[in-house]
Design a protein around this motif. Sequence first.
Motif, PDB file in Angstrom:
ATOM      1  N   GLU A 196       0.777  -1.532   0.562  1.00  0.00           N
ATOM      2  CA  GLU A 196      -0.062  -0.035  -0.226  1.00  0.00           C
ATOM      3  C   GLU A 196       0.808   1.384   0.150  1.00  0.00           C
ATOM      4  O   GLU A 196       0.480   2.576  -0.682  1.00  0.00           O
ATOM      5  CB  GLU A 196      -1.132  -0.353   1.244  1.00  0.00           C
ATOM      6  CG  GLU A 196      -2.243   1.093   2.114  1.00  0.00           C
ATOM      7  CD  GLU A 196      -2.591   1.164   2.048  1.00  0.00           C
ATOM      8  OE1 GLU A 196      -3.712   2.312   2.742  1.00  0.00           O
ATOM      9  OE2 GLU A 196      -2.372   0.434   3.109  1.00  0.00           O
ATOM     10  N   THR A 197       1.994   1.224   0.658  1.00  0.00           N
ATOM     11  CA  THR A 197       3.433   2.102   1.206  1.00  0.00           C
ATOM     12  C   THR A 197       3.599   2.746  -0.451  1.00  0.00           C
ATOM     13  O   THR A 197       3.266   4.179  -1.055  1.00  0.00           O
ATOM     14  CB  THR A 197       4.022   1.993   1.761  1.00  0.00           C
ATOM     15  OG1 THR A 197       3.166   2.210   3.373  1.00  0.00           O
ATOM     16  CG2 THR A 197       5.311   3.491   1.868  1.00  0.00           C
ATOM     17  N   PHE A 198       3.617   1.624  -1.189  1.00  0.00           N
ATOM     18  CA  PHE A 198       4.635   1.831  -2.379  1.00  0.00           C
ATOM     19  C   PHE A 198       3.311   2.305  -3.334  1.00  0.00           C
ATOM     20  O   PHE A 198       3.891   3.583  -4.343  1.00  0.00           O
ATOM     21  CB  PHE A 198       4.963   0.342  -2.264  1.00  0.00           C
ATOM     22  CG  PHE A 198       6.504   0.131  -1.865  1.00  0.00           C
ATOM     23  CD1 PHE A 198       6.377   0.807  -0.989  1.00  0.00           C
ATOM     24  CD2 PHE A 198       6.641  -1.642  -1.652  1.00  0.00           C
ATOM     25  CE1 PHE A 198       7.863   1.026  -0.250  1.00  0.00           C
ATOM     26  CE2 PHE A 198       7.440  -1.698  -0.862  1.00  0.00           C
ATOM     27  CZ  PHE A 198       8.175  -1.096   0.548  1.00  0.00           C
ATOM     28  N   ASP A 199       2.501   1.629  -3.383  1.00  0.00           N
ATOM     29  CA  ASP A 199       0.965   1.828  -4.360  1.00  0.00           C
ATOM     30  C   ASP A 199       1.523   3.334  -4.689  1.00  0.00           C
ATOM     31  O   ASP A 199       1.135   3.608  -5.610  1.00  0.00           O
ATOM     32  CB  ASP A 199      -0.060   0.986  -4.599  1.00  0.00           C
ATOM     33  CG  ASP A 199       0.473  -0.704  -4.131  1.00  0.00           C
ATOM     34  OD1 ASP A 199       1.330  -0.903  -5.676  1.00  0.00           O
ATOM     35  OD2 ASP A 199       0.018  -1.511  -4.706  1.00  0.00           O
ATOM     36  N   LEU A 200       0.926   3.673  -3.275  1.00  0.00           N
ATOM     37  CA  LEU A 200       0.836   5.080  -3.261  1.00  0.00           C
ATOM     38  C   LEU A 200       2.027   6.084  -3.806  1.00  0.00           C
ATOM     39  O   LEU A 200       1.679   6.991  -4.833  1.00  0.00           O
ATOM     40  CB  LEU A 200       0.445   5.613  -1.679  1.00  0.00           C
ATOM     41  CG  LEU A 200      -0.535   5.200  -1.440  1.00  0.00           C
ATOM     42  CD1 LEU A 200      -0.594   5.345   0.533  1.00  0.00           C
ATOM     43  CD2 LEU A 200      -1.691   6.316  -1.352  1.00  0.00           C
ATOM     44  N   THR A 201       3.025   5.521  -3.672  1.00  0.00           N
ATOM     45  CA  THR A 201       4.167   6.414  -4.104  1.00  0.00           C
ATOM     46  C   THR A 201       4.099   6.733  -5.538  1.00  0.00           C
ATOM     47  O   THR A 201       4.826   7.183  -6.143  1.00  0.00           O
ATOM     48  CB  THR A 201       5.565   5.992  -3.192  1.00  0.00           C
ATOM     49  OG1 THR A 201       5.298   6.433  -2.204  1.00  0.00           O
ATOM     50  CG2 THR A 201       6.823   7.283  -3.845  1.00  0.00           C
ATOM     51  N   VAL A 202       4.347   5.236  -6.167  1.00  0.00           N
ATOM     52  CA  VAL A 202       4.133   4.824  -7.796  1.00  0.00           C
ATOM     53  C   VAL A 202       3.055   5.874  -8.354  1.00  0.00           C
ATOM     54  O   VAL A 202       3.426   6.765  -9.263  1.00  0.00           O
ATOM     55  CB  VAL A 202       3.901   3.287  -8.540  1.00  0.00           C
ATOM     56  CG1 VAL A 202       3.587   3.267  -9.350  1.00  0.00           C
ATOM     57  CG2 VAL A 202       5.139   2.812  -7.531  1.00  0.00           C
ATOM     58  N   GLU A 203       2.286   6.176  -7.520  1.00  0.00           N
ATOM     59  CA  GLU A 203       0.662   6.739  -7.638  1.00  0.00           C
ATOM     60  C   GLU A 203       1.425   8.119  -8.348  1.00  0.00           C
ATOM     61  O   GLU A 203       1.053   9.226  -9.206  1.00  0.00           O
ATOM     62  CB  GLU A 203      -0.630   6.207  -7.480  1.00  0.00           C
ATOM     63  CG  GLU A 203      -1.248   5.085  -7.720  1.00  0.00           C
ATOM     64  CD  GLU A 203      -2.077   4.530  -6.807  1.00  0.00           C
ATOM     65  OE1 GLU A 203      -2.377   6.328  -5.529  1.00  0.00           O
ATOM     66  OE2 GLU A 203      -3.125   3.589  -6.619  1.00  0.00           O
ATOM     67  N   VAL A 204       1.617   8.462  -7.089  1.00  0.00           N
ATOM     68  CA  VAL A 204       2.191   9.962  -7.308  1.00  0.00           C
ATOM     69  C   VAL A 204       3.376  10.506  -8.013  1.00  0.00           C
ATOM     70  O   VAL A 204       3.228  11.359  -8.723  1.00  0.00           O
ATOM     71  CB  VAL A 204       2.410  10.843  -5.675  1.00  0.00           C
ATOM     72  CG1 VAL A 204       3.729  10.623  -4.296  1.00  0.00           C
ATOM     73  CG2 VAL A 204       2.315  12.139  -5.775  1.00  0.00           C
ATOM     74  N   ALA A 205       4.129   9.515  -8.375  1.00  0.00           N
ATOM     75  CA  ALA A 205       4.994   9.416  -8.934  1.00  0.00           C
ATOM     76  C   ALA A 205       4.341   9.730 -10.771  1.00  0.00           C
ATOM     77  O   ALA A 205       4.857  10.954 -11.068  1.00  0.00           O
ATOM     78  CB  ALA A 205       6.493   9.090  -8.547  1.00  0.00           C
ATOM     79  N   GLU A 206       3.535   8.986 -10.754  1.00  0.00           N
ATOM     80  CA  GLU A 206       2.866   8.762 -12.031  1.00  0.00           C
ATOM     81  C   GLU A 206       2.520  10.650 -12.083  1.00  0.00           C
ATOM     82  O   GLU A 206       1.970  10.708 -13.495  1.00  0.00           O
ATOM     83  CB  GLU A 206       2.062   7.831 -12.403  1.00  0.00           C
ATOM     84  CG  GLU A 206       2.617   6.914 -12.465  1.00  0.00           C
ATOM     85  CD  GLU A 206       1.746   5.190 -12.421  1.00  0.00           C
ATOM     86  OE1 GLU A 206       0.629   5.741 -11.934  1.00  0.00           O
ATOM     87  OE2 GLU A 206       2.439   4.396 -12.353  1.00  0.00           O
ATOM     88  N   ARG A 207       2.014  10.774 -11.167  1.00  0.00           N
ATOM     89  CA  ARG A 207       1.119  11.808 -11.318  1.00  0.00           C
ATOM     90  C   ARG A 207       1.843  13.274 -11.757  1.00  0.00           C
ATOM     91  O   ARG A 207       1.598  14.172 -12.048  1.00  0.00           O
ATOM     92  CB  ARG A 207      -0.219  12.301 -10.600  1.00  0.00           C
ATOM     93  CG  ARG A 207      -0.958  11.882 -10.685  1.00  0.00           C
ATOM     94  CD  ARG A 207      -2.294  11.939  -9.542  1.00  0.00           C
ATOM     95  NE  ARG A 207      -1.688  11.696  -7.862  1.00  0.00           N
ATOM     96  CZ  ARG A 207      -1.888  11.532  -7.008  1.00  0.00           C
ATOM     97  NH1 ARG A 207      -2.299  10.266  -7.399  1.00  0.00           N
ATOM     98  NH2 ARG A 207      -1.559  10.819  -5.763  1.00  0.00           N
ATOM     99  N   ALA A 208       3.074  13.032 -10.368  1.00  0.00           N
ATOM    100  CA  ALA A 208       4.194  14.305 -10.611  1.00  0.00           C
ATOM    101  C   ALA A 208       4.880  14.201 -12.415  1.00  0.00           C
ATOM    102  O   ALA A 208       5.241  15.404 -13.478  1.00  0.00           O
ATOM    103  CB  ALA A 208       5.390  14.080 -10.004  1.00  0.00           C
ATOM    104  N   SER A 209       5.225  12.861 -12.829  1.00  0.00           N
ATOM    105  CA  SER A 209       5.873  12.776 -14.170  1.00  0.00           C
ATOM    106  C   SER A 209       4.605  13.895 -14.988  1.00  0.00           C
ATOM    107  O   SER A 209       5.401  14.416 -16.315  1.00  0.00           O
ATOM    108  CB  SER A 209       5.794  11.103 -14.428  1.00  0.00           C
ATOM    109  OG  SER A 209       6.717  10.600 -14.153  1.00  0.00           O
ATOM    110  N   GLU A 210       3.877  13.823 -15.351  1.00  0.00           N
ATOM    111  CA  GLU A 210       2.617  14.065 -16.105  1.00  0.00           C
ATOM    112  C   GLU A 210       2.480  15.708 -15.720  1.00  0.00           C
ATOM    113  O   GLU A 210       2.769  16.562 -16.999  1.00  0.00           O
ATOM    114  CB  GLU A 210       1.196  14.054 -15.471  1.00  0.00           C
ATOM    115  CG  GLU A 210       1.336  12.842 -15.674  1.00  0.00           C
ATOM    116  CD  GLU A 210      -0.635  12.930 -15.340  1.00  0.00           C
ATOM    117  OE1 GLU A 210      -1.141  13.169 -14.740  1.00  0.00           O
ATOM    118  OE2 GLU A 210      -1.254  11.585 -15.524  1.00  0.00           O
TER     119      GLU A 210
END
Length: 276
Positions: free
Chosen positions: A55-69
């Motif tokens: 859960e911790t990692f998935d939250l971080t992956v998701e926010v990194a994807e939004r940052a990439s945008e």
Amino acid sequence: MQPILDNHLHLDPVNGQGAAAVDDFVNAGGTHLLVLNKPSWHLVGEVDGEAGFRETFDLTVEVAERASEKLPGRAWPVLGVHPGLISQLLDRGYDPEAARDLMQTGLDVAGEYVADGTALAIKSGRPHYDVDDAVWEASNEVLRHAFAVGAEQDCAVQLHTEGGDAFPDIAEWAADAGLPAERVVKHYSEGPIEGATASVIARKDELEAAAESGEPFLMETDFIDDPDRPGAVLGPKTVPRRVTWLREAGYDAAMDQAHVETPKEIYGIDTAATLD
């Protein structure tokens, strides 16, 4: 546009600004980010097994994807287990060995994210505060396990440790695990170091010392995205501003090294090619 990478920054999609904090970085000239997961107890509360780490990692992956945008380049997640988790677990009744085993499980899970290409690297470390011998030994076993995971997944390992400018034990343990010492990145370095690659906190004196050394280094803010501590440790604008300052001072070669050459050598990423 030239690549500008913040090598260690947190984005907190639960309690903080999350990807919105990237706007300041971009407006100041930043292009690329390595997004480290916040300590698990800040994002998801108590962790007792794989599910909490995921859960911790998935939250971080998701926010990194939004940052990439938002970025002219892109963001990559770096996932792992904060060394302070051992103290959290001890407070909840774990003994050092049980805490070690759970933290090593978290690192194995992080390695899975690297293996499938979701994450770029892993993070680990040992307490930067005083602990007793049993906790220190358990923490070093966690650290050595991180090197084994890094070697298995052929990825870099970022470290949160005590301060200093020489880490011969860490270099030796990494080599024993089959991980080149230069692929061990010492987060929050205060200048050039021995035994690992320095990720230098973006303060002027520390950066100037690193640039003068001629040694490979990276730059970071360790922004923690905490609404109770705005701008801590350093704000997202800091690395781009320091790059401008260092280039104006004549450190162009050092900046090319820190933002293009060293990221390619340590992480295998091409910050120039990933610019829009």
